[in-house]
Design a protein around this motif. Structure first.
Motif, PDB file in Angstrom:
ATOM      1  N   ASP A 175       0.826  -1.209   0.000  1.00 16.95           N
ATOM      2  CA  ASP A 175       0.000   0.000   0.000  1.00 16.95           C
ATOM      3  C   ASP A 175       0.865   1.267   0.000  1.00 16.95           C
ATOM      4  O   ASP A 175       0.646   2.180  -0.796  1.00 16.95           O
ATOM      5  CB  ASP A 175      -0.919   0.011   1.218  1.00 16.95           C
ATOM      6  CG  ASP A 175      -2.170  -0.824   1.006  1.00 16.95           C
ATOM      7  OD1 ASP A 175      -2.480  -1.142  -0.150  1.00 16.95           O
ATOM      8  OD2 ASP A 175      -2.837  -1.156   2.000  1.00 16.95           O
ATOM      9  N   GLN A 227      -2.811   1.278  -9.525  1.00 15.65           N
ATOM     10  CA  GLN A 227      -2.966   0.803  -8.148  1.00 15.65           C
ATOM     11  C   GLN A 227      -4.017  -0.304  -8.077  1.00 15.65           C
ATOM     12  O   GLN A 227      -3.773  -1.363  -7.489  1.00 15.65           O
ATOM     13  CB  GLN A 227      -3.379   1.987  -7.261  1.00 15.65           C
ATOM     14  CG  GLN A 227      -3.330   1.734  -5.784  1.00 15.65           C
ATOM     15  CD  GLN A 227      -3.677   2.994  -4.996  1.00 15.65           C
ATOM     16  OE1 GLN A 227      -4.384   3.877  -5.485  1.00 15.65           O
ATOM     17  NE2 GLN A 227      -3.200   3.077  -3.774  1.00 15.65           N
ATOM     18  N   TYR A 232      -3.759  -4.354  -7.098  1.00 18.00           N
ATOM     19  CA  TYR A 232      -4.550  -5.004  -6.063  1.00 18.00           C
ATOM     20  C   TYR A 232      -5.308  -6.215  -6.619  1.00 18.00           C
ATOM     21  O   TYR A 232      -5.518  -7.201  -5.899  1.00 18.00           O
ATOM     22  CB  TYR A 232      -5.541  -4.010  -5.449  1.00 18.00           C
ATOM     23  CG  TYR A 232      -4.891  -2.920  -4.633  1.00 18.00           C
ATOM     24  CD1 TYR A 232      -3.696  -3.153  -3.961  1.00 18.00           C
ATOM     25  CD2 TYR A 232      -5.459  -1.657  -4.536  1.00 18.00           C
ATOM     26  CE1 TYR A 232      -3.093  -2.155  -3.215  1.00 18.00           C
ATOM     27  CE2 TYR A 232      -4.870  -0.650  -3.787  1.00 18.00           C
ATOM     28  CZ  TYR A 232      -3.685  -0.902  -3.130  1.00 18.00           C
ATOM     29  OH  TYR A 232      -3.090   0.081  -2.392  1.00 18.00           O
TER      30      TYR A 232
END
Length: 244
Positions: free
Chosen positions: A187, A212, A216
């Protein structure tokens, strides 16, 4: 461990190659609907207290402003529960489908396809946010720990929108076992990109979110493989985004 940060990010870049702008459009729409910027219970309470104690207004004007803020608070909370959270789950489904092809943009609204699954997604996501908030009230650290322990609940709902909260927690706990610190480091590894994006009047952040979110999605794919290898779940429960 079934993944490494460089591998996840490299896979994410490959997925986004030639498909970036479709993913960007979905992430932008999700952000506009609040799915990428969560209406956090703790944040909302802090905002409320800030208004009450930092802006001491009196008289009719003060009552009017207080009433407006009260309405906005309630509307924001309801929007988060009934719209933003299901949209977040739908975006997760789109990102997972995007790993294997070119899903329609409508996939981001998958949680709204049926009344039963929509209500279950709303209920489970509400329980998730509420429990993390209550743990945060005890101390900030337990709240962070629980948020990483239940990290995959929105992805599990994206794959199986009928899953109960207790089962989603159980699976997420098994999937994050011995990996919570690595997920935390993943993160914060985006901080530099987000900081640079924020320097461009904040607009640049929007261009980082697809990268991002794609990363994930790769993380969940690895966690899913781990869960299957451990025998804690199987294709009857997690159907690889093809059942619903």
């Amino acid at each position: 461990m079934y993944w490494s940060r460089p591998l996840l990010k490299d896979n994410a870049k490959k997925v986004l190659s030639g498909n970036y702008w479709r993913v960007f459009a979905v992430c932008l729409l999700t952000s506009l609907l609040g799915g990428n910027f969560k209406f956090d219970f703790n944040f909302s309470t802090d905002q409320w207290n800030s208004f009450r104690y930092d802006y001491s207004l009196s008289g009719l004007f003060g009552s009017l402003v207080f009433g407006v803020f009260s309405v906005l608070f309630v509307v924001g909370l309801l929007w988060s529960i009934f719209v933003s959270n299901p949209v977040e789950v739908g975006q997760n489904r789109f990102m997972m489908e995007n790993r294997a092809g070119f899903p329609p943009v409508e996939s981001m609204f998958s949680a709204f396809r049926g009344k039963e699954q929509y209500l279950n997604v709303v209920k489970v996501m509400f329980q998730l946010r509420l429990e993390i908030f209550l743990w945060t009230l005890l101390c900030f650290i337990p709240g962070i720990y629980k948020s990483y322990q239940y990290y995959y609940v929105p992805y599990l709902l994206a794959e199986n929108p009928y899953m109960s909260y207790s089962r989603a927690k159980e699976l997420s706990i098994a999937m994050t076992n011995d990996e919570k610190m690595e997920i935390f480091v993943l993160d914060i590894s985006f901080f530099g990109w987000l900081f640079l994006g924020a320097m461009l009047c904040g607009v640049g952040v929007l261009f980082v979110i697809p990268y991002q979110q794609a990363t994930y999605a790769e993380l969940y794919a690895a966690a899913r493989t781990k869960a299957f290898a451990l025998g804690v779940t199987g294709p009857d429960e997690l159907a690889d985004f093809t059942r619903y």
